[in-house]
Design a protein around this motif. Structure first.
Motif, PDB file in Angstrom:
ATOM      1  N   CYS B  39       0.831  -1.208   0.000  1.00  0.00           N
ATOM      2  CA  CYS B  39       0.000   0.000   0.000  1.00  0.00           C
ATOM      3  C   CYS B  39       0.866   1.258   0.000  1.00  0.00           C
ATOM      4  O   CYS B  39       0.463   2.292  -0.502  1.00  0.00           O
ATOM      5  CB  CYS B  39      -0.910   0.012   1.216  1.00  0.00           C
ATOM      6  SG  CYS B  39      -0.019   0.265   2.771  1.00  0.00           S
ATOM      7  N   CYS B  44      -1.273  -1.760   5.464  1.00  0.00           N
ATOM      8  CA  CYS B  44      -1.349  -3.193   5.172  1.00  0.00           C
ATOM      9  C   CYS B  44      -0.361  -4.054   5.954  1.00  0.00           C
ATOM     10  O   CYS B  44      -0.631  -5.209   6.231  1.00  0.00           O
ATOM     11  CB  CYS B  44      -1.192  -3.447   3.675  1.00  0.00           C
ATOM     12  SG  CYS B  44       0.500  -3.343   3.095  1.00  0.00           S
ATOM     13  N   GLY B  45       0.810  -3.539   6.280  1.00  0.00           N
ATOM     14  CA  GLY B  45       1.757  -4.298   7.092  1.00  0.00           C
ATOM     15  C   GLY B  45       2.786  -5.092   6.306  1.00  0.00           C
ATOM     16  O   GLY B  45       3.669  -5.714   6.901  1.00  0.00           O
ATOM     17  N   CYS B  47       5.283  -4.144   4.762  1.00  0.00           N
ATOM     18  CA  CYS B  47       6.632  -3.576   4.890  1.00  0.00           C
ATOM     19  C   CYS B  47       7.150  -3.649   6.319  1.00  0.00           C
ATOM     20  O   CYS B  47       8.161  -3.028   6.625  1.00  0.00           O
ATOM     21  CB  CYS B  47       6.586  -2.120   4.458  1.00  0.00           C
ATOM     22  SG  CYS B  47       5.558  -1.149   5.580  1.00  0.00           S
ATOM     23  N   CYS B  59       7.346   1.761   5.327  1.00  0.00           N
ATOM     24  CA  CYS B  59       6.948   2.603   4.191  1.00  0.00           C
ATOM     25  C   CYS B  59       6.574   4.017   4.593  1.00  0.00           C
ATOM     26  O   CYS B  59       6.539   4.906   3.743  1.00  0.00           O
ATOM     27  CB  CYS B  59       5.784   1.968   3.432  1.00  0.00           C
ATOM     28  SG  CYS B  59       4.228   1.982   4.350  1.00  0.00           S
TER      29      CYS B  59
HETATM   30  S1  FES Z   1       1.974  -0.748   5.424  1.00  0.00           S
HETATM   31 FE1  FES Z   1       1.514  -1.333   3.392  1.00  0.00          FE
HETATM   32  S2  FES Z   1       3.456  -1.168   2.425  1.00  0.00           S
HETATM   33 FE2  FES Z   1       3.804  -0.332   4.386  1.00  0.00          FE
END
Ligand code: FES
Ligand SMILES: Cc1cc2nc3c(=O)[nH]c(=O)nc-3n(C[C@H](O)[C@H](O)[C@H](O)COP(=O)(O)OP(=O)(O)OC[C@H]3O[C@@H](n4cnc5c(N)ncnc54)[C@H](O)[C@@H]3O)c2cc1C
Ligand code: SF4
Ligand code: FES
Lengths: 328, 158
Positions: B39, B44-45, B47, B59
């Protein structure tokens, strides 16, 4: 964005002195970095306050209340034993923010100063907030918008901790560019879109939040923070409520989140007194009082085309939270 | 601007701009592509990395924020050629499908199991709810973590 500068401040005094036009405070960056990426803010300099000695300190005592540095992380506040024991509403509000990854970086000062989450604004659609001449959300998808205090912008304030801190009558210590310090109540820290549209706080150019103080008056008093979201985690409040009981007079201070462009404090004078007698609490009388209080609290609220559910949600949340004290 | 930090145990120095995120640094300057860019906005997590042992979203973290700190990525949780117990548990429990969210899931789980040897269901959901899985591998991710928790308990003779 190529020429974006970065300065690691070593004191709040130094940081405030650098906040000329075009400079932005950087704390955890969880709000500022997405805003930068989307081109919604275009500073020329980031003034980083995360390495200022003592900026993240948290000290809590029953007699002294809580003193929390602006750069204290939400995880550390939520886990602090003193905060959990004496100001559980604040601990709960901090814990309810986003996700663990966000709370490990997000600071309290940054949380209080975060920008609205209105989807139109964040997508770069021209509106009052971005210097435009209209509010497309008002005539468009308005289900997330304010039911109190809205207009000409109707975006709600997204902070959870601010709601708990408002019910706890917190004070904000602000450092100015000339090095002087001023203090304001959290209630006076925020403003409405009818006052100003470029930001949600009364911070002036060159001012920076240095510390948040929670008075000892409510240390250890019964209190709660309750938040209703669309999904169980990782979500902003549809509606939230902080209830903090005044110990001596036994009256609740109630603040709401998700309903207005600022965290919303209810006027206690407009609420009926709770039915407490020497003999204790009558659960039925208490329940009737909770229902009445919820009605009184939402008086003056106004629904747009599809955010009316928030009025019922807020009433139910207030009633439900107050019912927790039905029995002594 | 100059930046010194530890990445996977090794002290490194870089010259980066204020707009460079930790994820940019890892992927573009260090060829560490285990942390994923999905994202790119903290939602989203994928990264997730550990900063001083705590999970963070790379990110939306300015690289310069990490001055003097220690970053662990999925590449650094076990010696080369070896698997970390959490990685093994994910394989044994079949806790992935496309695998895109997996490095982040594993790092969140590693940090959780460092904090709590026997995490409760509530502690697991608090620690893991910042990592989305579009494939919906949640039940098996949960199983992998619970198995590890009970294995750690057995090993300690509790
Ligand atoms: S939280 Fe989605 S890419 Fe960092
Ligand atoms: C996925 C996601 C989910 C989220 N969910 C929630 C939620 O449920 N509830 C909630 O309350 N919040 C939520 N947030 C918002 C998050 O809590 C804020 O982004 C965070 O608290 C901001 O803190 P920061 O230290 O990262 O601030 P930064 O991003 O560094 O700064 C935010 C803003 O405040 C200014 N600023 C920072 N510190 C100061 C200071 N000391 N003085 C003056 N100005 C300052 C900055 O210039 C910037 O404009 C969420 C964010 C994300 C990305
Ligand atoms: S509600 Fe406010 S931020 Fe959203 S579109 Fe309208 S003016 Fe802009
Ligand atoms: S395994 Fe595909 S996103 Fe999680």
């Amino acid at each position: 964005m190529d020429s974006l500068g970065f300065h690691r401040a070593s004191s709040f005094e130094e940081a405030a002195g650098l906040l000329h036009s075009g400079a932005a405070v950087l704390a955890g960056g969880t709000d500022l970095v997405p805003l930068l990426k989307d081109g919604l803010v275009k500073p020329s300099l980031l003034v980083f306050i995360g390495d200022i000695p003592g900026a993240a300190s948290i000290s809590v005592t029953r007699r002294g209340g809580a003193r929390i540095g602006a750069a204290a992380k939400l995880t550390d506040i939520a886990n602090n034993p003193g905060v959990r024991r004496l100001f559980p509403a604040l601990a709960e509000a901090c814990r309810s923010v986003g996700t663990l990854q966000i709370r490990n970086v997000a600071t309290l000062g940054g949380n209080l100063c975060q920008r609205p989450r209105c989807w139109y604004y964040r997508s770069g659609i021209a509106c009052f907030k971005s210097g435009g001449e209209s509010c497309p959300a008002r005539d468009g998808l308005d289900e997330a918008l304010a039911i109190l205090g809205g207009g000409p912008c109707w975006a709600v304030h997204p902070s959870d901790p601010a709601v708990a801190l408002l019910a706890l009558d917190a004070k904000i210590t602000i450092r100015r560019a000339d090095g002087s310090v001023r203090e304001t109540s959290l209630a006076d820290f925020y403003c409405l879109p009818s006052d100003r549209l470029d930001r949600e706080t009364r911070l002036d150019a060159g001012e920076i939040v240095e510390r948040i103080t929670v008075p000892a008056r409510y240390a250890g008093s019964p209190q709660r923070y309750a938040k209703v979201t669309q999904r169980a985690a990782w979500d902003f409040a549809l509606v939230s409520a902080a209830v903090v009981w005044e110990k001596r007079r036994f009256r609740p201070r109630i603040a709401l989140g998700g309903v207005a462009p600022r965290p919303w404090l209810l006027d206690t004078a407009r609420l009926s007194d709770p039915p407490v007698s020497r003999r204790g609490r009558d659960p039925t009388a208490w329940e009737l009082w909770a229902i009445r209080t919820a009605e009184q609290a939402l008086r003056g609220s106004r629904a747009l085309s599809s955010n009316g559910y928030k009025i019922e949600l807020a009433k139910n949340l207030i009633r439900r939270t107050l019912l927790e004290w039905r029995r002594v | 601007m100059k930046l010194s930090l530890k990445i996977n145990g090794t002290a490194r120095e870089f010259s980066v701009g204020a707009e460079t995120t930790l994820l940019d640094l890892l992927r573009e300057h260090c060829a560490l592509t285990g942390a994923k860019r999905a994202c790119d906005r903290g939602e989203c997590g994928a990264c997730t990395v550990l900063l001083d042992q705590k999970p963070v979203y790379a990110c939306i973290l300015p690289a310069l924020y990490c001055e003097g700190r220690s970053v662990i990525t999925i590449e650094g949780i076990a010696p080369p050629g070896k698997l970390h117990p959490v990685q093994r548990a994910f394989i044994e429990s079949d806790a992935l499908q496309c695998g895109y969210c997996t490095p982040g899931q594993i790092l969140s789980a590693v940090a959780l199991l460092q904090r709590h040897r026997r995490p409760s269901l509530e502690q697991i959901s608090e620690a893991m709810s910042g990592n989305l899985c579009r494939c919906g591998a949640y039940p098996k991710i949960l199983r992998a973590i619970r198995r590890l928790g009970s294995r750690q308990r057995r090993r300690r003779g509790a």
